[in-house]
Design an enzyme around this catalytic site. Structure first.
Site, mmCIF file in Angstrom:
data_model
loop_
_atom_site.group_PDB
_atom_site.id
_atom_site.type_symbol
_atom_site.label_atom_id
_atom_site.label_comp_id
_atom_site.label_asym_id
_atom_site.label_seq_id
_atom_site.Cartn_x
_atom_site.Cartn_y
_atom_site.Cartn_z
ATOM 1 N N GLY A 32 0.826 -1.198 0.000
ATOM 2 C CA GLY A 32 0.000 0.000 0.000
ATOM 3 C C GLY A 32 0.863 1.252 0.000
ATOM 4 O O GLY A 32 0.609 2.194 0.730
ATOM 5 N N HIS A 33 1.888 1.234 -0.857
ATOM 6 C CA HIS A 33 2.777 2.381 -0.959
ATOM 7 C C HIS A 33 3.587 2.317 -2.254
ATOM 8 O O HIS A 33 3.531 1.339 -2.979
ATOM 9 C CB HIS A 33 3.728 2.446 0.241
ATOM 10 C CG HIS A 33 4.655 1.281 0.336
ATOM 11 N ND1 HIS A 33 4.353 0.153 1.061
ATOM 12 C CD2 HIS A 33 5.868 1.059 -0.214
ATOM 13 C CE1 HIS A 33 5.359 -0.706 0.958
ATOM 14 N NE2 HIS A 33 6.277 -0.178 0.185
ATOM 15 N N SER A 34 4.326 3.394 -2.490
ATOM 16 C CA SER A 34 5.274 3.494 -3.589
ATOM 17 C C SER A 34 6.574 4.042 -3.013
ATOM 18 O O SER A 34 6.569 4.622 -1.931
ATOM 19 C CB SER A 34 4.717 4.443 -4.650
ATOM 20 O OG SER A 34 5.650 4.677 -5.676
#
Length: 134
Positions: free
Chosen positions: A51-53
């Site tokens: 749930g991230h970059s």
């Protein structure tokens, strides 16, 4: 700008003999020096991780045991990849949103990262991620 085509599924060299297989990650297997190693395990099948970059960090994901799904998003296109073989790894470049889900019982996800942990390198808000792509 990084897009979904930059993602690579890489075959990890292995040595097979009657005693079993040995997979080897060295030299040119992945395009960076490994600065951090971590792994996910005992993830409930209905939970998700990621749930991230990342702005700078590259990551190489391997299903050491079991299987899980990786949902990849470049801001325009999404792709879902199943990892279920310990001799194949997924190279995720910078600027790609990732979510891991559908973990099988006993799944272990090994991550080889190009950088040490730095909270400033993460984009954890999907709206901010999307706005950075336009």
């Amino acid at each position: 700008m990084t897009d979904i085509k930059s993602i690579k599924l890489i075959e990890i060299p292995k040595i097979s003999d009657p005693r079993g297989n040995l997979a080897v990650i060295e030299k040119d297997c992945i395009p960076y020096a490994i600065k951090r190693v971590y792994y996910l395990y005992d993830v409930p099948s209905d939970a998700f991780r990621g749930g991230h970059s990342h702005k700078e960090q590259l990551e190489f994901l391997i299903a050491l045991s079991g299987s899980f799904e990786v949902v990849l998003d470049d801001g325009k296109t999404k792709q879902r990849i199943t990892l279920n073989k310990p001799n194949k790894g997924l190279l995720i470049p910078t600027g790609i949103w990732r979510e891991l889900d559908d973990f099988s019982s006993g799944a272990v996800c090994l991550v080889l990262a190009s950088g040490e942990f730095d909270e400033g390198d993460y984009i954890r808000d999907y709206k901010i991620f999307k706005s950075s792509k336009s």
